[in-house]
Design a protein around this motif. Structure first.
Motif, PDB file in Angstrom:
ATOM      1  N   ILE A 107       0.835  -1.206   0.000  1.00 39.86           N
ATOM      2  CA  ILE A 107       0.000   0.000   0.000  1.00 39.86           C
ATOM      3  C   ILE A 107       0.869   1.255   0.000  1.00 39.86           C
ATOM      4  N   GLU A 108       1.919   1.253   0.848  1.00 43.40           N
ATOM      5  CA  GLU A 108       2.804   2.424   0.927  1.00 43.40           C
ATOM      6  C   GLU A 108       3.566   2.619  -0.373  1.00 43.40           C
ATOM      7  N   ALA A 109       3.895   1.517  -1.059  1.00 43.69           N
ATOM      8  CA  ALA A 109       4.596   1.623  -2.343  1.00 43.69           C
ATOM      9  C   ALA A 109       3.725   2.298  -3.393  1.00 43.69           C
ATOM     10  N   LEU A 110       2.418   2.255  -3.191  1.00 40.08           N
ATOM     11  CA  LEU A 110       1.479   2.891  -4.121  1.00 40.08           C
ATOM     12  C   LEU A 110       0.977   4.228  -3.606  1.00 40.08           C
ATOM     13  N   GLY A 111       1.680   4.781  -2.622  1.00 41.94           N
ATOM     14  CA  GLY A 111       1.371   6.131  -2.170  1.00 41.94           C
ATOM     15  C   GLY A 111       0.415   6.230  -1.020  1.00 41.94           C
ATOM     16  N   GLY A 112      -0.016   5.094  -0.444  1.00 41.15           N
ATOM     17  CA  GLY A 112      -0.921   5.135   0.701  1.00 41.15           C
ATOM     18  C   GLY A 112      -0.174   5.296   2.006  1.00 41.15           C
ATOM     19  N   ASN A 113      -0.876   5.778   3.016  1.00 33.67           N
ATOM     20  CA  ASN A 113      -0.304   5.921   4.358  1.00 33.67           C
ATOM     21  C   ASN A 113      -1.050   4.963   5.278  1.00 33.67           C
ATOM     22  N   VAL A 114      -0.366   3.958   5.821  1.00 33.98           N
ATOM     23  CA  VAL A 114      -1.003   2.966   6.686  1.00 33.98           C
ATOM     24  C   VAL A 114      -0.897   3.429   8.130  1.00 33.98           C
ATOM     25  N   ALA A 115      -2.056   3.639   8.759  1.00 29.67           N
ATOM     26  CA  ALA A 115      -2.109   4.139  10.138  1.00 29.67           C
ATOM     27  C   ALA A 115      -2.475   3.005  11.090  1.00 29.67           C
ATOM     28  N   GLY A 116      -2.261   3.263  12.382  1.00 31.88           N
ATOM     29  CA  GLY A 116      -2.486   2.229  13.390  1.00 31.88           C
ATOM     30  C   GLY A 116      -3.874   2.230  13.992  1.00 31.88           C
ATOM     31  N   SER A 117      -4.607   3.338  13.896  1.00 33.64           N
ATOM     32  CA  SER A 117      -5.932   3.396  14.507  1.00 33.64           C
ATOM     33  C   SER A 117      -6.888   4.183  13.616  1.00 33.64           C
ATOM     34  N   VAL A 118      -8.170   3.935  13.811  1.00 34.29           N
ATOM     35  CA  VAL A 118      -9.209   4.570  13.001  1.00 34.29           C
ATOM     36  C   VAL A 118      -9.595   5.919  13.594  1.00 34.29           C
ATOM     37  N   SER A 119      -9.667   6.937  12.739  1.00 36.99           N
ATOM     38  CA  SER A 119     -10.112   8.269  13.166  1.00 36.99           C
ATOM     39  C   SER A 119     -10.903   8.902  12.038  1.00 36.99           C
ATOM     40  N   LYS A 120     -11.360  10.133  12.244  1.00 34.97           N
ATOM     41  CA  LYS A 120     -12.121  10.848  11.213  1.00 34.97           C
ATOM     42  C   LYS A 120     -11.291  11.057   9.947  1.00 34.97           C
ATOM     43  N   LYS A 121      -9.947  11.000  10.105  1.00 36.60           N
ATOM     44  CA  LYS A 121      -9.076  11.227   8.954  1.00 36.60           C
ATOM     45  C   LYS A 121      -8.820   9.953   8.148  1.00 36.60           C
ATOM     46  N   THR A 122      -9.319   8.812   8.642  1.00 36.39           N
ATOM     47  CA  THR A 122      -9.132   7.545   7.931  1.00 36.39           C
ATOM     48  C   THR A 122     -10.001   7.521   6.673  1.00 36.39           C
ATOM     49  N   ASP A 123      -9.395   7.112   5.546  1.00 36.30           N
ATOM     50  CA  ASP A 123     -10.138   7.042   4.277  1.00 36.30           C
ATOM     51  C   ASP A 123     -10.669   5.651   3.993  1.00 36.30           C
ATOM     52  N   LEU A 124      -9.955   4.628   4.476  1.00 30.95           N
ATOM     53  CA  LEU A 124     -10.295   3.271   4.090  1.00 30.95           C
ATOM     54  C   LEU A 124      -9.829   2.292   5.172  1.00 30.95           C
ATOM     55  N   VAL A 125     -10.633   1.272   5.442  1.00 30.05           N
ATOM     56  CA  VAL A 125     -10.248   0.210   6.382  1.00 30.05           C
ATOM     57  C   VAL A 125     -10.270  -1.121   5.637  1.00 30.05           C
ATOM     58  N   ILE A 126      -9.174  -1.887   5.743  1.00 25.77           N
ATOM     59  CA  ILE A 126      -9.098  -3.235   5.176  1.00 25.77           C
ATOM     60  C   ILE A 126      -9.349  -4.198   6.338  1.00 25.77           C
ATOM     61  N   ALA A 127     -10.439  -4.947   6.296  1.00 27.49           N
ATOM     62  CA  ALA A 127     -10.822  -5.811   7.414  1.00 27.49           C
ATOM     63  C   ALA A 127     -10.669  -7.282   7.053  1.00 27.49           C
ATOM     64  N   GLY A 128      -9.820  -7.972   7.809  1.00 25.39           N
ATOM     65  CA  GLY A 128      -9.683  -9.414   7.662  1.00 25.39           C
ATOM     66  C   GLY A 128     -10.590 -10.130   8.640  1.00 25.39           C
TER      67      GLY A 128
END
Length: 668
Positions: free
Chosen positions: A618-639
């Motif tokens: 994801i980071e190689a494609l320009g995404g920023n992977v965060a550790g927790s969900v907040s109002k600034k989160t754009d997307l959640v990948i759920a396993g």
């Protein structure tokens, strides 16, 4: 005793010893005398010797110290161990408070904790079992000191729950242990440790774990590296969870509703700190909410949601006996005050940097003066001011030389600079300091090749430039003073290992003027290979946001020099890596990726990819992977078994994908 009976008894002894350890070292409420603990431990060790198959990694017998190590292996921190910004007064604290309010509003609280003066470490557990412990190192890469950390009795070898978790803490030496250690060293006529912090760090970096075991170290845990699926939503809840799992967290902490309560807590411990059985050098203040921490984010070096208040430095008076000059790797001439030895903040100080000629003039410093000395941030000795009223008339005014004290070349002062410089590229002092810089932790990080050994090799003319380090042989090293067979073998291994470092380490180590560690990382990411960087034009360099004209000039000039071309060639022939190994920058082609510029959170168990693999892609494609969900989160990948993060994402209306959708998008 047969195997089955022995197995039952071993489990009983494990439980007893773990209970005794917890009561004594965590709760500070021992239920049995030391002799009873020793008796039970001795019984366990005898049974493990009789039935070796019954000895497990979490056995309390591990705490007595195991086999001697050859060297420490390197550990990459999955979550960086950042350092904290500092505050020195109320104004700094109120500025910190104001920055928080501007970012998240007025609805927040702080947690205040004692800042233990020790060694930061990271502990990793898998299914409740302690599997790895590491030093902070440079924040990205530390050293594996698991065997030594197992000897600290307040570190649980098995947690109360079978969870996989990584936690951070501060290992330290209590004052009682420190005094006993120095008394023993004095009896043996060995050099005394300057303070408990140095003693703790020295103990945990011993290759023989039995030495660490004998030093009676302790630890306080203060953070969970990644709260993951724990359900923890605040720092204070995280500390409570640490205690529930069996860790020792410092109880002298307070949740504060505002900065005034923080200042009250600081004032209390400024007065009470001498009463503690261990050293503290300040108070750590953190925003409590993990969502707000996520929103505030971090800089390259430190989190924006935390600050370390440092206690005022102790000031003492001593005599300035002389001023010596040293030549740095960039040719800067630095004056150093030679002082009558004096104790400051727990250590004996005999030298203090005077920085440059202008500072000496500004403070009117003369040789023979009585001066006030302190340690800036309790670490670096500094001359604060002169007691001019105590002058006798015998003091001597200091004059900077006109020629280099090492090579006698004429010194110059460039326009706009306060420093005097030696610009002779063959100045032996600059070469020596450059070699010391090259092997340092933030550069090539070659264990065993410290300042003393480098100076010795340079004096013996075994190394004249950094490429010579990779030509050293066993026969050359074994003849050096204080270098035994084991030391030489370990050093050659460390030199060989350093060849695999990513390009940014090498770039920083080369000491290109104006290129610090951060700029080296940026350049390595941008150009990816040494050859591409070496052929880059000034226009290409200044097109990068972080690179200014002055730095670009310096880089182009450096790679145009014939001796640099030859040096790079020698390093290549020695097998030193010339490529960048970290996450790649997002290119123009990648900027159209669906992940580019988005903040993404991974939660639950992924079947095809590991969490780290998904993060890297994801980071190689320009995404920023965060550790927790907040109002600034754009997307959640759920396993599978996604927990509170998924619930929160759904409550906030954030887009949620499963792993199948993620894999599909990664193909595009």
């Amino acid at each position: 005793m047969d195997l089955q009976t022995a197995e039952i008894r071993v489990k009983e002894l494990h439980n007893l010893l773990n209970q005794y350890n917890y009561e004594y070292h965590v709760l500070d409420k021992p239920s049995v005398p030391d002799a009873e603990y020793d008796r039970v431990l001795h019984e366990l060790i005898e049974l493990e010797q009789q039935f070796p198959e019954l000895k497990s990694p979490d056995s309390p017998s591990e705490r007595v110290g195991g086999e001697v190590l050859d060297m420490f292996s390197k550990v990459q921190h999955q979550t960086p161990m950042l350092s904290l910004g500092n505050a020195f007064n109320e104004e700094d604290l109120k500025d910190f408070d104001r920055r928080i309010r501007q970012a998240v509003g007025d609805n927040f609280s702080f947690v205040c904790e004692l800042k233990i003066d020790g060694l930061a470490v990271s502990l990793k557990y898998e299914d409740g079992l302690f599997v790895q412990g590491a030093t902070r190192g440079d924040g990205q890469t530390g050293e594996d000191i698991t065997a030594n950390l197992k000897t600290i009795r307040s570190i649980p070898l098995r947690l109360n729950e079978n969870v996989s978790i990584e936690v951070r803490g501060e290992a330290f030496m209590p004052r009682k242990s420190f005094n006993a250690l120095n008394k023993l060293r004095e009896e043996k006529e060995e050099e005394l440790f300057a303070n408990p912090r140095n003693a703790a760090a020295g103990s945990l970096r011993q290759l023989d774990p039995r030495i660490a075991a004998s030093r009676n170290l302790d630890i306080f845990l203060y953070n969970i590296a990644d709260v993951g699926e724990t359900g923890v939503v605040s720092h204070s809840e995280g500390l409570d969870l640490l205690e529930k799992l069996g860790f020792k967290a410092n109880r002298e902490r307070r949740r504060c509703a505002n900065i005034e309560e923080v200042i009250e807590f600081i004032n209390y411990w400024t007065e009470k700190r001498p009463e503690l059985p261990y050293d503290i050098d300040g108070i750590v203040i953190k925003v409590d909410s993990l969502d707000q921490q996520q929103e505030l984010g971090t800089t390259a070096k430190s989190p924006r949601w935390a600050v370390a208040y440092k206690f005022p430095a102790e000031e003492v008076v001593t005599k300035l006996k002389d001023i010596e000059l040293s030549v740095g790797r960039t040719g800067v001439i630095t004056p150093t005050a030679i002082l009558e030895p004096v104790k400051v903040a727990g250590t004996t100080v005999q030298r203090a940097s005077l920085h440059n000629e202008d500072l000496i003039r500004e403070k009117d410093i003369k040789i023979g003066d009585q001066v006030v000395v302190k340690k800036a941030g309790d670490i670096i000795p500094e001359v604060v001011n002169v007691l001019a009223e105590q002058r006798t008339g015998e003091e001597v005014e200091f004059k900077m030389p006109t020629h280099c004290p090492e090579c006698e070349s004429e010194l110059v002062r460039f326009e706009g600079e306060v420093a005097l410089r030696c610009i002779n590229p063959k100045c032996p002092a600059q070469i020596r300091e450059g070699l010391i810089h090259f092997v340092s932790r933030n550069a090539m990080n070659i264990d065993g090749l410290g300042e003393r050994v480098v100076s010795q090799l340079f004096a013996e003319q075994l190394i004249k430039n950094v490429a010579d380090i990779y030509k050293l042989t066993f026969e050359q090293l074994i003849n050096l003073e204080r270098m035994g067979e084991k030391s030489v073998t370990n050093l050659l291994k460390a030199i060989e290992t350093s060849k695999e470092n990513s390009l940014e380490k090498l770039l920083f180590g080369l000491g290109i003027r104006h290129v610090g560690a951060k700029a080296a990382k940026t350049l390595a990411q941008q150009f990816e290979t040494m050859d591409r960087l070496a052929s880059a034009s000034q226009e290409e360099l200044t097109a990068i946001n972080e690179i200014g004209e002055k730095m670009a000039d310096s880089i182009v000039t450096y790679f145009e020099m014939e001796e640099v071309t030859e040096l790079i060639k020698e390093l290549k022939e020695a097998g030193v890596n010339m490529d960048y190994k970290g996450p790649k920058l997002v290119t123009a082609e990648q900027s159209d990726s669906i992940f580019a510029g988005k903040t993404i959170v991974l939660t639950g168990k992924l079947e095809v990819l590991s969490r780290n693999e998904a993060k890297e892609k994801i980071e190689a494609l320009g995404g920023n992977v965060a550790g927790s969900v907040s109002k600034k989160t754009d997307l959640v990948i759920a396993g599978e078994d996604a927990g509170s993060k998924l619930t929160k994402a759904q409550d906030l209306g954030i887009e949620v994908w499963n792993e199948e959708r993620l894999l599909e998008e990664l193909k595009n």
